[in-house]
Design an enzyme around this catalytic site. Structure first.
Site, PDB file in Angstrom:
ATOM      1  N   ASP A   1      53.485  14.836   4.127  1.00  0.00           N
ATOM      2  CA  ASP A   1      52.495  13.992   4.804  1.00  0.00           C
ATOM      3  C   ASP A   1      52.201  14.913   5.971  1.00  0.00           C
ATOM      4  O   ASP A   1      52.186  14.267   7.274  1.00  0.00           O
ATOM      5  CB  ASP A   1      53.273  12.633   5.209  1.00  0.00           C
ATOM      6  CG  ASP A   1      52.389  11.680   5.672  1.00  0.00           C
ATOM      7  OD1 ASP A   1      51.223  11.718   5.162  1.00  0.00           O
ATOM      8  OD2 ASP A   1      52.924  10.802   6.209  1.00  0.00           O
TER       9      ASP A   1
ATOM     10  N   GLY B   1      55.246   2.985  19.178  1.00  0.00           N
ATOM     11  CA  GLY B   1      54.229   3.178  18.078  1.00  0.00           C
ATOM     12  C   GLY B   1      54.688   2.125  16.935  1.00  0.00           C
ATOM     13  O   GLY B   1      56.190   2.379  16.790  1.00  0.00           O
TER      14      GLY B   1
ATOM     15  N   LYS C   1      63.717   5.630  16.314  1.00  0.00           N
ATOM     16  CA  LYS C   1      62.948   5.087  15.287  1.00  0.00           C
ATOM     17  C   LYS C   1      63.944   4.249  14.522  1.00  0.00           C
ATOM     18  O   LYS C   1      65.004   4.580  14.104  1.00  0.00           O
ATOM     19  CB  LYS C   1      62.732   6.278  14.424  1.00  0.00           C
ATOM     20  CG  LYS C   1      61.742   5.761  13.255  1.00  0.00           C
ATOM     21  CD  LYS C   1      61.236   6.954  12.674  1.00  0.00           C
ATOM     22  CE  LYS C   1      60.443   6.597  11.608  1.00  0.00           C
ATOM     23  NZ  LYS C   1      59.802   7.802  10.536  1.00  0.00           N
TER      24      LYS C   1
ATOM     25  N   GLY D   1      54.247   2.890   8.610  1.00  0.00           N
ATOM     26  CA  GLY D   1      54.584   1.928   7.540  1.00  0.00           C
ATOM     27  C   GLY D   1      55.889   2.063   7.332  1.00  0.00           C
ATOM     28  O   GLY D   1      56.638   0.725   6.726  1.00  0.00           O
ATOM     29  N   MET D   2      56.857   2.807   7.855  1.00  0.00           N
ATOM     30  CA  MET D   2      58.373   2.711   7.529  1.00  0.00           C
ATOM     31  C   MET D   2      58.963   2.221   8.768  1.00  0.00           C
ATOM     32  O   MET D   2      60.328   1.713   8.388  1.00  0.00           O
ATOM     33  CB  MET D   2      58.866   4.294   7.330  1.00  0.00           C
ATOM     34  CG  MET D   2      58.379   4.680   5.973  1.00  0.00           C
ATOM     35  SD  MET D   2      59.090   3.890   4.564  1.00  0.00           S
ATOM     36  CE  MET D   2      60.999   4.321   5.068  1.00  0.00           C
ATOM     37  N   GLY D   3      58.570   2.307   9.886  1.00  0.00           N
ATOM     38  CA  GLY D   3      59.164   1.556  10.892  1.00  0.00           C
ATOM     39  C   GLY D   3      58.616   1.650  12.188  1.00  0.00           C
ATOM     40  O   GLY D   3      57.247   1.851  12.352  1.00  0.00           O
TER      41      GLY D   3
ATOM     42  N   VAL E   1      58.786   3.032  16.548  1.00  0.00           N
ATOM     43  CA  VAL E   1      59.517   3.932  17.255  1.00  0.00           C
ATOM     44  C   VAL E   1      59.438   3.382  18.867  1.00  0.00           C
ATOM     45  O   VAL E   1      58.490   2.794  19.301  1.00  0.00           O
ATOM     46  CB  VAL E   1      58.863   5.082  17.348  1.00  0.00           C
ATOM     47  CG1 VAL E   1      59.350   6.266  18.132  1.00  0.00           C
ATOM     48  CG2 VAL E   1      58.315   5.665  15.946  1.00  0.00           C
TER      49      VAL E   1
END
Length: 317
Positions: free
Chosen positions: A146, A29, A51, A32-34, A36
């Protein structure tokens, strides 16, 4: 596998070895940040979720700092309802990575999409398990910020569905330096955002409680308390609109659960339950009042236990 080319892109990691010990097998997957990936840790002979920070963000000091902050936060957590972090570091090319437990299950979002509104007992059980994870995090000064279905995995390893919390990417270390998040910056997912987040204001453990309230409402009603055509309209609703009473959408919800959800969704943090422990006590009281079965917490897994293969993994990195 051949070692990772320092000049390559994270998207091309599959088929390469990262940090001399992780053979990247398949993508799981991206968010927004990275990204996996499913990977195999050679020395430990186990599969992990690897990740890595998104390539476009590696040159941004704030993004690297937030990624590192997540690793620092998760490395302190050991609760069985929290997805474990095994390892983190930076490759020779400067690409930050984390190796996490690979959960045998699916994100909570999958169950919600298939089933719609959940049975009351099941919804309370899942929220109680998320609270159990956050109890440890909050005690360590870590606020998740979150909470949403994509960040909760349903582990099938024990045969029953067990909630496992992951992705502390927006986590704030309550006793640490919060200057990484600029004043007025809105971080989080609009559907589950607390009013203080929508305003870009300070957050604390009660922010997580609001998000848990939105999630519990969603699980019981089959939809969130607020929907809107735009993210800005959602932010305004969280800040100013009263949520529709849960009883209007789920008439069979016990009175104690309806009262709890209303308190969790209070606009002012001071009007919410003061802690996730208080939320858990209210859930237990609602169970007792309605003769709902109490659920025992999951047993902690041994730290060295091998992991089962995972058929699904969160798409939000």
């Amino acid at each position: 596998m051949p070692p990772w080319d320092a000049g390559g892109r994270p998207e091309d990691l599959v088929g390469h070895r990262v940090a001399d010990r992780y053979d990247v097998v398949a993508p799981l997957g991206a968010g927004g940040m990275g990204m996996v990936f499913r990977a195999h840790q050679v020395g430990m002979d186990r599969d992990v979720a690897l990740k890595v920070l998104a390539g476009r963000l590696t040159d941004r000091p704030d993004a690297v700092a937030r990624f590192s902050r997540e690793a620092k936060a998760v490395s302190r957590l050991r609760h069985p309802n929290t997805v474990r972090l095994y390892d983190f570091g930076t490759t020779v090319s400067g690409m930050p990575f984390m190796a996490m437990e690979l959960v045998d299950g699916e994100p909570l979002r999958g169950l919600m999409t298939r089933e719609g509104a959940l049975p009351i007992d099941q919804a309370l059980t899942l929220i109680d398990q998320v609270c159990a994870s956050l109890e440890e995090a909050h005690a360590a000064g870590i606020i998740h910020r979150d909470i949403k279905p994509e960040n909760i995995m349903l582990d099938r390893l024990t045969g029953d569905l067990t909630a496992r919390v992951l992705d502390f990417g927006l986590a704030r270390l309550a006793t640490g330096d919060d200057r990484i998040t600029q004043t007025g910056e809105v971080l989080g997912t609009p559907v589950y955002l607390a009013p203080e987040q929508a305003r870009g204001g300070p957050t604390d453990a009660r922010t997580d409680i609001y998000q848990l309230g939105v999630l519990l409402y969603h699980l019981l009603a089959g939809g969130p308390p607020f929907t809107a055509a735009s993210a800005m309209a959602l932010l305004m609703a969280h800040m100013h609109a009263p949520p529709p009473p849960l009883g209007d959408r789920r008439p069979d919800a016990p009175e104690g659960v309806q009262v709890l959800v209303a308190r969790m969704l209070a606009k002012a943090p001071t009007e919410r339950p003061a802690s996730v422990t208080e939320v858990r006590l209210a859930i237990a009281a609602a169970r007792a009042a309605e003769a709902l079965p109490a659920k025992a917490p999951p047993a902690a897994a041994a730290e060295t236990a091998p992991l089962a293969s995972s058929s699904a993994h969160p798409t939000d990195a």
